[in-house]
Design a protein around this motif. Sequence first.
Motif, mmCIF file in Angstrom:
data_model
loop_
_atom_site.group_PDB
_atom_site.id
_atom_site.type_symbol
_atom_site.label_atom_id
_atom_site.label_comp_id
_atom_site.label_asym_id
_atom_site.label_seq_id
_atom_site.Cartn_x
_atom_site.Cartn_y
_atom_site.Cartn_z
ATOM 1 N N LYS A 125 37.351 16.113 89.006
ATOM 2 C CA LYS A 125 37.260 15.814 87.654
ATOM 3 C C LYS A 125 36.028 14.807 87.627
ATOM 4 O O LYS A 125 36.168 13.723 86.812
ATOM 5 N N LEU A 126 34.825 15.069 88.300
ATOM 6 C CA LEU A 126 33.669 14.221 87.907
ATOM 7 C C LEU A 126 33.033 14.560 86.919
ATOM 8 O O LEU A 126 32.795 15.719 86.585
ATOM 9 N N ALA A 156 25.454 22.760 88.413
ATOM 10 C CA ALA A 156 26.197 22.668 87.102
ATOM 11 C C ALA A 156 25.479 21.437 86.287
ATOM 12 O O ALA A 156 25.465 21.257 85.139
ATOM 13 N N GLN A 157 24.895 20.690 87.237
ATOM 14 C CA GLN A 157 23.826 19.528 86.184
ATOM 15 C C GLN A 157 23.051 20.116 85.485
ATOM 16 O O GLN A 157 22.605 19.620 84.332
ATOM 17 N N HIS A 168 24.946 13.450 77.934
ATOM 18 C CA HIS A 168 24.906 12.243 78.578
ATOM 19 C C HIS A 168 25.738 12.031 79.850
ATOM 20 O O HIS A 168 26.471 12.995 80.083
ATOM 21 N N ALA A 169 25.705 11.029 80.491
ATOM 22 C CA ALA A 169 26.274 10.837 81.658
ATOM 23 C C ALA A 169 27.829 10.912 81.935
ATOM 24 O O ALA A 169 28.226 11.468 82.963
ATOM 25 N N ASP A 170 28.681 10.892 81.031
ATOM 26 C CA ASP A 170 29.914 10.925 81.150
ATOM 27 C C ASP A 170 30.424 12.428 80.492
ATOM 28 O O ASP A 170 31.513 12.652 80.436
ATOM 29 N N ARG A 171 29.480 13.329 80.087
ATOM 30 C CA ARG A 171 29.952 14.677 79.798
ATOM 31 C C ARG A 171 30.579 15.324 81.138
ATOM 32 O O ARG A 171 30.032 14.846 82.369
ATOM 33 N N PRO A 173 30.763 18.844 83.119
ATOM 34 C CA PRO A 173 30.251 20.164 83.264
ATOM 35 C C PRO A 173 31.844 20.877 83.219
ATOM 36 O O PRO A 173 32.437 20.647 83.876
ATOM 37 N N HIS A 174 31.537 22.207 82.668
ATOM 38 C CA HIS A 174 32.539 23.094 82.748
ATOM 39 C C HIS A 174 32.183 24.429 83.026
ATOM 40 O O HIS A 174 30.983 24.945 82.450
ATOM 41 N N THR A 175 33.131 25.515 83.232
ATOM 42 C CA THR A 175 32.822 27.024 83.446
ATOM 43 C C THR A 175 32.298 27.390 82.153
ATOM 44 O O THR A 175 31.469 28.156 82.242
ATOM 45 N N GLN A 176 32.761 26.869 81.052
ATOM 46 C CA GLN A 176 32.295 27.393 79.594
ATOM 47 C C GLN A 176 30.599 27.128 79.487
ATOM 48 O O GLN A 176 30.151 27.732 78.879
ATOM 49 N N ASP A 177 30.158 25.897 80.115
ATOM 50 C CA ASP A 177 28.926 25.675 79.818
ATOM 51 C C ASP A 177 28.044 27.134 80.621
ATOM 52 O O ASP A 177 26.968 27.292 80.204
ATOM 53 N N TYR A 178 28.618 27.486 81.855
ATOM 54 C CA TYR A 178 27.986 28.730 82.270
ATOM 55 C C TYR A 178 28.174 29.880 81.469
ATOM 56 O O TYR A 178 27.036 30.557 81.366
ATOM 57 N N ARG A 179 29.287 30.160 81.171
ATOM 58 C CA ARG A 179 29.386 31.235 80.152
ATOM 59 C C ARG A 179 28.623 31.139 79.049
ATOM 60 O O ARG A 179 27.727 32.100 78.562
ATOM 61 N N ASP A 180 28.099 29.817 78.327
ATOM 62 C CA ASP A 180 27.329 29.790 77.188
ATOM 63 C C ASP A 180 25.866 29.903 77.755
ATOM 64 O O ASP A 180 25.108 30.541 76.726
ATOM 65 N N TYR A 181 25.661 29.546 78.609
ATOM 66 C CA TYR A 181 24.207 29.911 79.323
ATOM 67 C C TYR A 181 23.705 31.157 79.619
ATOM 68 O O TYR A 181 22.645 31.626 79.111
ATOM 69 N N VAL A 182 24.678 32.007 79.998
ATOM 70 C CA VAL A 182 24.446 33.479 80.429
ATOM 71 C C VAL A 182 24.683 34.209 79.009
ATOM 72 O O VAL A 182 23.603 34.847 78.636
#
Length: 239
Positions: A125-126, A156-157, A168-171, A173-182
Amino acid sequence: MPLHIAYGAPSALRARCEVATVRTTRPDEAAYEPGAIIPAGQWRPMREADVKAVTAPRRPLDSALVEIVRPTFREGLPLEDLTGPLGDPDAVYLGQALAKPDMTTTTDNYEDGRLIGLHLDNWDKLAYADRHTGRRRLCLNLGPGVRYIILGAIDAQAVCRAVHPDYHADRYPHTQDYRDYVASGRPIRIIRIRLAPGEGYVAPTEYLLHDGSTEAQDRPSAAAFWLGHWPRGILPSLI
């Protein structure tokens, strides 16, 4: 930091690895969650440029490095005790998972049974700023079949920055970020690494897109997993 794999001989790396790209799942692929990321098209051999792209710098960050290893497992030794000599007294045994034969990806959502595709773990949970410092996952293929670890080449960063320009620094990263990216049309190169029974990997699965696979294999494969802060080279390398 992108995907970096520790190796000694490029030929050994190329003999074990293949390369592909990804896509998001279609609505008719009901076995998967909507928008899940899976390999696209055929796997191809690594080229010289692929080897160069995953070559670690002279002084890599241990927590972000991938190693292909042979864990020192002895019959009769409890799996919980395997990581005792590896230098992290707080390492955690996560248990085992069984993958059926010929699975493109292996991890499912325990709540509904649908496959989640390539994903990020989140045991530690970083947040964004510390994501590269998480524990690495150790995997041991218990067999009886061959299995693969699939790893994404972009971390992920970097994905979080691309998808959230106002990050921002306290966001987190999530699997959904990758899904949105693709889904936005941006490509991700993935590497598939073959693991025979008795072989394994140490990888930053909190930091890199990943999943297991038994694609084109005719036998199931069980795997055991641990999390820990281990220095590079603590286990014998296979490549």
